[in-house]
Design an enzyme around this catalytic site. Structure first.
Site, PDB file in Angstrom:
ATOM      1  N   TYR A  19      -3.768  26.581 -55.528  1.00 27.83           N
ATOM      2  CA  TYR A  19      -2.732  26.660 -56.266  1.00 27.83           C
ATOM      3  C   TYR A  19      -3.493  26.488 -57.939  1.00 27.83           C
ATOM      4  CZ  TYR A  19      -2.689  22.509 -58.733  1.00 27.83           C
ATOM      5  OH  TYR A  19      -2.742  20.743 -59.999  1.00 27.83           O
ATOM      6  N   PHE A  20      -3.323  26.782 -58.902  1.00 26.87           N
ATOM      7  CA  PHE A  20      -3.479  26.737 -60.563  1.00 26.87           C
ATOM      8  C   PHE A  20      -3.347  25.781 -60.955  1.00 26.87           C
ATOM      9  CE2 PHE A  20      -2.849  27.779 -64.934  1.00 26.87           C
ATOM     10  CZ  PHE A  20      -3.882  28.967 -65.119  1.00 26.87           C
ATOM     11  N   ALA A  21      -4.366  24.837 -61.285  1.00 31.08           N
ATOM     12  CA  ALA A  21      -4.934  23.968 -61.873  1.00 31.08           C
ATOM     13  C   ALA A  21      -4.987  23.516 -63.449  1.00 31.08           C
ATOM     14  CB  ALA A  21      -5.843  23.266 -61.174  1.00 31.08           C
ATOM     15  N   TYR A  22      -4.226  23.365 -64.118  1.00 33.05           N
ATOM     16  CA  TYR A  22      -4.435  23.551 -65.373  1.00 33.05           C
ATOM     17  C   TYR A  22      -5.009  22.250 -66.055  1.00 33.05           C
ATOM     18  CZ  TYR A  22       0.367  22.318 -65.759  1.00 33.05           C
ATOM     19  OH  TYR A  22       1.183  21.776 -64.920  1.00 33.05           O
ATOM     20  N   GLU A  98       1.812  14.566 -57.948  1.00 26.68           N
ATOM     21  CA  GLU A  98       2.324  15.887 -59.397  1.00 26.68           C
ATOM     22  C   GLU A  98       3.622  14.934 -59.293  1.00 26.68           C
ATOM     23  OE1 GLU A  98       0.675  17.688 -61.415  1.00 26.68           O
ATOM     24  OE2 GLU A  98      -0.664  17.537 -59.738  1.00 26.68           O
TER      25      GLU A  98
END
Length: 188
Positions: A19-22, A98
């Protein structure tokens, strides 16, 4: 920060996903609230996207009292973030956090590059149907703390610090106040 093994897929193979979190999930305390299996994998860059903040359907976030993070395609820009390895058992809690069911964010599969230039496929989220709006000072703080904690590039951290927040001075939820306090004590 030591790098964990970043081999894997955003999709259906194995028992974990990347998972890419920003946004607020850059901060360990924040992601662990609902997704305890998350393990730091690496810092990565999403090319040709830009970070933005907004209110879904023009409605301000009741949790954060301001715009929340999203990304949009923007040639030449980049978004830095953290890749977390998570158990598939946390997909539903991550989607719930989300707002996938209510349409706030949609799940996307993206390719990000590690600092070493390795490309990996990750799950991430993109807000749909939003109006740009500045984040609350508290939300911005959580993002900046997560960027510092995980060693995002200094130039990118400076960009995050330069984001103008809204003027909200009230309280946010006790749960979010707690993660800010925990993050501050860890980073001080």
């Amino acid at each position: 920060m030591a790098s964990s093994d970043c081999e894997g897929h955003a999709g259906q193979e194995g028992e974990t996903f990347l998972y890419f979190a920003y946004g607020s999930n850059l901060l360990t305390e924040r992601i662990h609230l609902r997704n305890p299996s998350a393990v730091f994998c690496c810092v990565a860059r999403l090319q040709d996207f830009k970070l933005d903040f907004g209110n879904f359907q023009g409605k301000m976030s009741e949790r954060w009292h301001g715009g929340i993070a999203t990304i949009f395609q923007s040639p030449g820009d980049e978004v830095w973030g953290v890749v977390w390895r998570m158990n598939k058992s946390n997909i539903s809690s991550l989607d719930e956090q989300e707002g996938v069911k209510s349409g706030v964010y949609v799940v996307i599969e993206i390719k990000v590059s590690t600092r070493e230039g390795k490309e990996i496929t990750c799950r991430s989220y993109l807000m749909t149907n939003y109006e740009s709006a500045p984040p609350s000072p508290q939300y911005k703080k959580v993002i900046c703390m997560g960027a510092k904690e995980n060693g995002l590039p200094q130039e990118y951290q400076e960009k995050l610090k330069a984001i103008e927040p809204n003027e909200y001075k009230g309280k946010i939820s006790d749960e979010m106040e707690d993660i800010i306090k925990k993050g501050e004590s860890k980073l001080s």
